[in-house]
Design a protein around this motif. Structure first.
Motif, short mmCIF file in Angstrom:
data_model
loop_
_atom_site.label_atom_id
_atom_site.label_comp_id
_atom_site.label_asym_id
_atom_site.label_seq_id
_atom_site.Cartn_x
_atom_site.Cartn_y
_atom_site.Cartn_z
N ASP A 40 -22.61 12.04 -11.90
CA ASP A 40 -23.72 11.94 -12.50
C ASP A 40 -23.78 10.83 -13.82
O ASP A 40 -24.47 11.17 -14.71
CB ASP A 40 -23.98 13.36 -13.08
CG ASP A 40 -24.08 14.38 -12.08
OD1 ASP A 40 -23.97 14.17 -11.24
OD2 ASP A 40 -24.39 15.68 -12.71
N PHE A 45 -29.36 10.76 -17.85
CA PHE A 45 -28.56 11.17 -18.79
C PHE A 45 -28.10 10.23 -19.68
O PHE A 45 -27.63 10.61 -20.95
CB PHE A 45 -27.20 12.05 -18.18
CG PHE A 45 -27.28 13.08 -17.20
CD1 PHE A 45 -27.79 14.25 -17.80
CD2 PHE A 45 -27.35 12.98 -16.10
CE1 PHE A 45 -28.23 15.45 -16.99
CE2 PHE A 45 -27.53 13.95 -14.99
CZ PHE A 45 -28.05 15.24 -15.66
N PHE A 51 -33.53 13.12 -19.19
CA PHE A 51 -33.57 14.32 -19.18
C PHE A 51 -32.69 14.51 -20.53
O PHE A 51 -33.03 15.46 -21.23
CB PHE A 51 -32.64 14.66 -17.92
CG PHE A 51 -32.71 16.32 -17.92
CD1 PHE A 51 -33.82 16.99 -18.17
CD2 PHE A 51 -31.50 16.75 -17.69
CE1 PHE A 51 -33.79 18.36 -18.05
CE2 PHE A 51 -31.31 18.11 -17.55
CZ PHE A 51 -32.53 18.87 -17.87
N GLU A 88 -27.33 14.38 -10.02
CA GLU A 88 -27.86 15.67 -10.23
C GLU A 88 -29.33 15.35 -10.11
O GLU A 88 -30.06 14.60 -10.77
CB GLU A 88 -27.41 16.36 -11.54
CG GLU A 88 -28.25 17.73 -11.44
CD GLU A 88 -27.89 18.43 -12.97
OE1 GLU A 88 -27.15 18.04 -13.60
OE2 GLU A 88 -28.61 19.41 -13.16
N LYS A 148 -24.99 21.93 -10.81
CA LYS A 148 -24.02 21.37 -11.81
C LYS A 148 -22.75 21.07 -11.07
O LYS A 148 -22.20 19.99 -11.15
CB LYS A 148 -23.67 22.23 -12.86
CG LYS A 148 -24.98 22.78 -13.54
CD LYS A 148 -25.84 21.36 -14.33
CE LYS A 148 -26.69 21.90 -15.07
NZ LYS A 148 -28.07 20.79 -15.44
N VAL A 173 -20.09 12.52 -16.55
CA VAL A 173 -20.75 13.46 -17.73
C VAL A 173 -21.58 14.56 -17.05
O VAL A 173 -21.80 14.62 -15.88
CB VAL A 173 -21.78 12.28 -18.41
CG1 VAL A 173 -21.05 11.38 -18.77
CG2 VAL A 173 -22.98 12.12 -17.35
N THR A 174 -21.75 15.34 -17.88
CA THR A 174 -20.96 15.89 -19.17
C THR A 174 -19.53 16.57 -18.82
O THR A 174 -19.57 17.40 -17.89
CB THR A 174 -21.79 16.34 -20.09
OG1 THR A 174 -22.24 17.80 -19.54
CG2 THR A 174 -23.02 15.69 -20.40
N VAL A 177 -20.28 20.37 -18.73
CA VAL A 177 -21.08 21.09 -17.61
C VAL A 177 -20.84 20.42 -16.33
O VAL A 177 -19.91 21.25 -15.58
CB VAL A 177 -22.63 20.48 -18.08
CG1 VAL A 177 -23.57 21.20 -17.04
CG2 VAL A 177 -22.90 20.92 -19.70
N CYS A 178 -21.29 19.26 -16.00
CA CYS A 178 -21.03 18.87 -14.46
C CYS A 178 -19.60 18.41 -14.02
O CYS A 178 -19.21 18.92 -12.86
CB CYS A 178 -21.86 17.88 -13.86
SG CYS A 178 -23.73 18.44 -14.04
C1 C5J Z 1 -24.63 17.10 -16.17
C2 C5J Z 1 -26.16 18.59 -17.51
N1 C5J Z 1 -24.50 16.06 -15.22
N2 C5J Z 1 -25.54 18.45 -18.51
N3 C5J Z 1 -25.74 17.96 -16.25
O1 C5J Z 1 -23.61 17.51 -16.82
O2 C5J Z 1 -27.03 18.93 -17.47
#
Ligand code: C5J
Length: 238
Positions: A40, A45, A51, A88, A148, A173-174, A177-178
């Protein structure tokens, strides 16, 4: 899933070709059965107006991962290693976006809302694409994912199986999360996952640190943590 349809777990090939310095301990891997997965690294990002920023984040915090990612991608390409990129995002009609994911925050800043780089996190919009510094070269697979994790509702598992991949070098990233979600999915599917700390980033430095700590704790409960330099060294010598 019944046992009969469970995936066949990959066993380490007989002669691991390289030892990568990592935590909680060095790991021997067959680099010919290893893929580099870049999670991602999208404009949505990393760049202002996307986003990440609409969610109130300081996107400049992700910039540190770009140059280490670039160096590892270059080393992987030079070695002929499979490089997989993920993005994503959602279909323009949002049919693959759960309302529970979309209906968060102010309506004008949600997934699908118009922004400076097009509709936020929508496939085909400028913000959804990968940043120019890390753009895939022709032939490198790009996995578009609605979640994710990179395995959920994508063809990644089949792609890796078709290529005989056993080990993943994970960047992007991040971190919490992903990257974390993908590593957990991959670990359950039997892949050895080595996360490159300096090739990952978060809007929250403390979450970056915690995300890496979780992976390597308890003897490497989800995987290993290394960095771009040890991996590039291993690619050059292994
Ligand atoms: C990712 C997010 N790529 N933080 N997405 O980590 O929403």
């Amino acid at each position: 899933m019944t046992p009969a349809s469970a995936p066949g777990f990959r066993r380490q090939s007989s002669v691991p070709a390289a030892v990568i310095d990592a935590e909680p301990e060095p790991i021997a891997v067959d680099l010919d059965r290893t893929a580099l997965v870049i999670i991602d690294m999208q404009r949505d990002f990393l760049e202002p107006g996307g986003f990440g920023e609409t969610l109130g984040n300081d996107v400049s915090r992700l910039a540190a991962a770009v140059e280490p990612c670039r160096a590892v991608i270059e080393a992987a390409r030079n070695r002929g290693m499979l490089v997989v990129h993920t993005r994503e995002g959602h279909l323009p009609d949002l049919s693959d976006a759960p309302p529970a994911k979309v209906e968060r925050g102010q309506p004008n800043l949600r997934i699908g809302a118009p922004g400076p780089m097009g509709r936020i996190l929508i496939r085909g919009e400028p913000g959804h694409d990968i940043i120019p510094a890390l753009y895939p070269v022709p032939g490198e697979p790009i996995i578009d994912k609605p979640g994710k994790g990179a395995f959920y509702a994508t063809g990644l598992g089949q792609l890796l199986a078709d290529k005989g991949i056993e080990n993943l070098l994970v960047c992007g990233v991040t971190t919490e999360v992903c990257v974390n979600t993908t590593v957990r999915e991959a670990n359950d599917r039997g892949y050895r996952c080595i996360v490159l700390a300096d090739c990952c980033a978060s809007y929250f430095p403390e979450f970056h640190a915690a995300g890496l700590a979780m992976i390597k704790a308890q003897g490497g409960i989800f995987g290993w943590v290394s960095g771009s330099k040890p991996v590039i060294t291993a690619m050059a010598t292994g």
